[in-house]
Design a protein around this motif. Sequence first.
Motif, mmCIF file in Angstrom:
data_model
loop_
_atom_site.group_PDB
_atom_site.id
_atom_site.type_symbol
_atom_site.label_atom_id
_atom_site.label_comp_id
_atom_site.label_asym_id
_atom_site.label_seq_id
_atom_site.Cartn_x
_atom_site.Cartn_y
_atom_site.Cartn_z
ATOM 1 N N ASP A 169 65.661 5.519 -18.761
ATOM 2 C CA ASP A 169 67.107 5.549 -18.990
ATOM 3 C C ASP A 169 67.483 5.687 -20.467
ATOM 4 O O ASP A 169 68.625 5.479 -20.850
ATOM 5 N N ILE A 170 66.537 6.093 -21.291
ATOM 6 C CA ILE A 170 66.781 6.315 -22.724
ATOM 7 C C ILE A 170 67.340 7.724 -22.922
ATOM 8 O O ILE A 170 66.879 8.679 -22.304
ATOM 9 N N VAL A 171 68.317 7.834 -23.812
ATOM 10 C CA VAL A 171 68.836 9.137 -24.205
ATOM 11 C C VAL A 171 68.634 9.265 -25.710
ATOM 12 O O VAL A 171 69.083 8.411 -26.477
ATOM 13 N N PHE A 172 67.919 10.295 -26.127
ATOM 14 C CA PHE A 172 67.716 10.533 -27.555
ATOM 15 C C PHE A 172 68.988 11.134 -28.136
ATOM 16 O O PHE A 172 69.548 12.079 -27.580
ATOM 17 N N LEU A 173 69.434 10.600 -29.259
ATOM 18 C CA LEU A 173 70.600 11.123 -29.953
ATOM 19 C C LEU A 173 70.208 11.768 -31.278
ATOM 20 O O LEU A 173 71.074 12.214 -32.038
#
Length: 189
Positions: free
Chosen positions: A157-161
């Motif tokens: 559930d990680i989103v790289f920004l």
Amino acid sequence: TYIILPILILLGRQTLLYLQDPSEALEKVQNRLKSVKNVEKVTKNDVSKEVVIAAVACGNLERLGELSVMIKSALIFSKQPLKFIIFTDHLARHIEKILTYWNQFKDFTWDIRPPLYPPLTETQESIKTQFAPCATQRLFFPQILPEYRHVLYVDTDIVFLEDPLKSWSKLQDMSEKSFGLITENDDSL
């Protein structure tokens, strides 16, 4: 009464855990750190140019959606070559399709593996009956991924920004006593 009894037991257990002295856990961590042997300092040359991202995606299609977003965000922001190592159960075919589709737009590599336990010690054997392999897979990365010196583990559930290289390069700053995860339960692990 059938509903109240389990609730009271759960509340009592949580209260006991809350009231425990945390200094015991700190002592265990300190003792464990003293017993660590053969720890080598990571140098800038040790960190690979290929960012290796590992994730565990097991269970339902919700995990598949989360994993897909994580992969897309890493690819969109990445300027370096990426490699994904995905541990999964019955979602392997779906994950393969997602990775193959995105590989048309950006070149990267991947490895899909089943979640398995490494050889466990006698005191660790109980973990098999307490947890599914997917729940504990990341704890065994040093044993199951010996070919990699560094792996950036992220939850699905990680989103790289930003570029994953920014997190990856933090490995260069690690000293000989750096760690990312430690458990309090000596008997299980």
